[in-house]
Design a protein around this motif. Sequence first.
Motif, short mmCIF file in Angstrom:
data_model
loop_
_atom_site.label_atom_id
_atom_site.label_comp_id
_atom_site.label_asym_id
_atom_site.label_seq_id
_atom_site.Cartn_x
_atom_site.Cartn_y
_atom_site.Cartn_z
N ARG A 20 -48.76 15.96 98.30
CA ARG A 20 -48.72 17.42 98.46
C ARG A 20 -49.95 18.09 97.82
NH1 ARG A 20 -43.95 20.35 97.17
NH2 ARG A 20 -42.83 18.72 98.23
N ASP A 24 -52.55 20.39 99.99
CA ASP A 24 -52.94 21.72 99.53
C ASP A 24 -54.46 21.87 99.55
OD1 ASP A 24 -53.43 24.01 97.78
OD2 ASP A 24 -51.29 23.93 97.37
N LEU A 46 -41.95 21.60 102.39
CA LEU A 46 -43.38 21.64 102.04
C LEU A 46 -44.16 22.40 103.12
CD1 LEU A 46 -45.83 20.71 100.34
CD2 LEU A 46 -45.86 18.61 101.71
N GLU A 49 -43.71 26.06 102.58
CA GLU A 49 -44.50 26.52 101.41
C GLU A 49 -45.97 26.68 101.77
OE1 GLU A 49 -44.55 23.98 97.87
OE2 GLU A 49 -42.39 23.78 98.13
N ARG A 53 -48.60 29.93 102.03
CA ARG A 53 -49.83 30.04 101.25
C ARG A 53 -51.07 30.15 102.13
NH1 ARG A 53 -50.06 25.42 97.35
NH2 ARG A 53 -47.89 26.02 97.21
#
Length: 277
Positions: A20, A24, A46, A49, A53
């Motif tokens: 992860r 990112d 995930l 999320e 973002r």
Amino acid sequence: MQPDGQTWALVTGASGGIGRAICDRLLADGWPLLMVARRHVPLAALEGELRARYPNCQLASLALDLAQEASVSILADWCQVRDLRLGLLVNGAGVQAFAPLQQQTDAQIQAQLQLNLLAPIRLTRALLPFMDGRSQVVNLGSTFGDIGYPGFSVYCATKAGLHQFSQALGRELGAEGPRICLLAPRATDTELNAGGVAALNRAMGNGVDSPQQVAAALMALLKGRRRRYLGGAERLYVLLNRLFPGLLDRVLGSQREKILQFCREEHPAATPKEKQA
Ligand SMILES: NC(=O)c1ccc[n+]([C@@H]2O[C@H](COP(=O)([O-])OP(=O)(O)OC[C@H]3O[C@@H](n4cnc5c(N)ncnc54)[C@H](OP(=O)(O)O)[C@@H]3O)[C@@H](O)[C@H]2O)c1
């Protein structure tokens, strides 16, 4: 290679601690990204999320058991029907059993061999047709791929295999082919090390990195190097182990009882995670 907004990255083990952090960083750099892991629920969480973002990102996820041969064909088909180019493949999915060999079950041994070694080999072979000379494959090895460590015999064997696979394939493909890279983290603070391994690392005073440090090292690999081992002390041990394996036999021999004590005391935590899909 640098992202061009069209060439995709594929990360296996995406929902894990290291995976992860890598996803990112790749999204922050503008890579269109396909994430793969075994269980749907954490992977979907995930994805949610990351979409929050990075609202403009190109992001997809597939829950697949990479120990199954069919999963590799599904991923190749996914690339084929979209006619996409793959700029980066990160073979990150992995499991480990921390236990003396005689206490490891066939299922544990097979899980490590299939996921840590066979899956990256099969996946790389299946996805090479979607790559070109600017593409990169990054295999997540380990310090333990160079240093045989008590309690991790099968895990060490799989990572050593992955290290040699990376080197041999890189030389086989040559300068025109995709660049085959090896990233070898030392102990990293993730679920993989829950329980006995974390206690062992504390007791031995082993350096532990954050997943973000591993992700930063991967981003540095994308800029040109072929291999990277994390941790100054670990790099020294790797070198000493290559030059003077007898020295490491003695050092680790003197620590053997203490290490194996953690295997025995923490046996439930020494098994690969048995999680429900
Ligand atoms: N943590 C360390 O100390 C350390 C050190 C050196 C190298 N590494 C290597 O770094 C890589 C990532 O490790 P990590 O610490 O991030 O591990 P982690 O937190 O345990 O994550 C493992 C990842 O692999 C996925 N996975 C497990 N079994 C799978 C299967 N059968 N099919 C598809 N995906 C599967 C998991 O998905 P599910 O959760 O859905 O199963 C998860 O996304 C591994 O290759 C590991 O060997 C780790």
